[in-house]
Write a protein that holds these residues in place. Sequence first.
Motif, short mmCIF file in Angstrom:
data_model
loop_
_atom_site.label_atom_id
_atom_site.label_comp_id
_atom_site.label_asym_id
_atom_site.label_seq_id
_atom_site.Cartn_x
_atom_site.Cartn_y
_atom_site.Cartn_z
N ALA A 307 0.84 -1.20 0.00
CA ALA A 307 0.00 0.00 0.00
C ALA A 307 0.88 1.25 0.00
O ALA A 307 0.61 2.22 -0.72
N GLY A 308 1.92 1.24 0.80
CA GLY A 308 2.84 2.38 0.83
C GLY A 308 3.55 2.59 -0.49
O GLY A 308 3.77 3.73 -0.93
N ASN A 309 3.90 1.48 -1.14
CA ASN A 309 4.62 1.56 -2.42
C ASN A 309 3.77 2.13 -3.55
O ASN A 309 4.30 2.53 -4.59
N ARG A 310 2.45 2.14 -3.37
CA ARG A 310 1.55 2.69 -4.40
C ARG A 310 0.90 4.02 -3.94
O ARG A 310 -0.12 4.42 -4.48
N TYR A 315 4.84 8.71 -4.67
CA TYR A 315 5.28 8.36 -6.03
C TYR A 315 4.32 8.93 -7.05
O TYR A 315 3.10 8.79 -6.91
N GLU A 316 4.87 9.53 -8.09
CA GLU A 316 4.06 10.02 -9.18
C GLU A 316 3.58 8.84 -10.03
O GLU A 316 4.34 7.92 -10.32
N ASN A 317 2.29 8.87 -10.37
CA ASN A 317 1.70 7.81 -11.19
C ASN A 317 2.07 6.42 -10.66
O ASN A 317 2.66 5.60 -11.38
N PRO A 318 1.74 6.11 -9.42
CA PRO A 318 2.27 4.90 -8.77
C PRO A 318 1.73 3.59 -9.33
O PRO A 318 2.34 2.54 -9.11
N ARG A 325 11.94 4.44 -13.49
CA ARG A 325 11.61 5.18 -12.26
C ARG A 325 12.73 5.05 -11.22
O ARG A 325 13.06 6.00 -10.52
N ASN A 326 13.27 3.85 -11.08
CA ASN A 326 14.31 3.54 -10.10
C ASN A 326 13.95 4.01 -8.69
O ASN A 326 14.62 4.88 -8.11
#
Length: 391
Positions: A307-310, A315-318, A325-326
């Motif tokens: 959930a945090g990663n998206r 993050y732009e456009n996750p 993106r790296n």
Amino acid sequence: MPNSPATSTVDLFADDVLTDPYPIYAELRELGAAVHLTTNDVYALTRYDAIRDALADPGTFSSRSIGFNPMVNEALQGTSLASDPPVHTELRATLTENLSPRALRGLAGQIQTKADALVADLVTQGSFDAIDALARAFPLEIVADLIGFTGSVRNDMLRWGQAAMEVIGPMNQRTAENFPIAGELYGWCAQVRAEDLAPESVGRGIFDAEARGAIPPDTAGKIIHQYLGAGVDTTIAAIGNIVALFSAFPDQFDLVHQNPELAPAAFNETLRFWVPVHAWGRFVTKDVEIDGTLVPAGSQVAILFGAGNRDSRHYENPDAFSVARNPVDHLSFGYGSHGCAGQGLARLEGQAAIRALAKHARRIVAADPILLPSNITRSINQLDVLKVIPA
């Protein structure tokens, strides 16, 4: 005065959530940074900053209960996974000593050579199950050689590694069925001796550390347990995800094929986009305010790395998969003192697999991945590569 957190009746460990959690993650993120899940009686951390802050504060978010049932938390006592500083610091030192960039430097070439040989053979075959033939075969061989497993133990690694993660979930049917298998691993680690492991292996080195008093007596087996329990199933998941994503996003695979130097960035993006670990626990030692809401002392927290990663706040456009993106700051390896001890080895393996695929293949065409619900590790169970266009 902080408010009470939003609540949800979502069951984190329901089959459909485990196989496709991202719609639920989006729903929970919108409710708040901390959401009380009444079905599981946990407080889910859903947003990037809240997760990272919690991982950086082991005094408030203790690892005494990383699991979601009391039996596994009791079984893990005495391991660095389930301890806090200063005990954690002492136990982890020996683990990381053998997994530091310096210690692993000599392995990088060997790992890449193995990946190249394995992938070249699979590309020649033209079709294969990417999970059995690559995602499982490759890391199992690496870890077996690294720790020094010999004989029949090598054949038990997959079962043991999967079960060790499964039992971290709540006491559902999956957990109950896997406790006996996880018990085999606990039992083996409790009686393993230095002479059971290959000379010059990391496993032997851990026993050497115990012999010279660098770690407490009778802890070498527990450290070896973590290599296998925490490192195998997650790496298998990540490598399976690489193949599935390269098939699903051929334009992104083209970028890596054209520029293999993108391998580290592509691995980071794979980990961000499809996190291998679904949820991980923490125990709240004191009342804590998260984004204006109160999580009370004594609560169990579920950290939702995916959930945090998206989180679009970070993050732009996750929801896009982009190898350029790296995201070096993704949450999939955790953060802080409990950040994944084996992440250096996982990077070597994941990046080696990506380089080998980019070197030997120009296009990968795979069937839809088959996922089976699993309490903690979100991994593909079968991925039929139908066609590979050689490079």
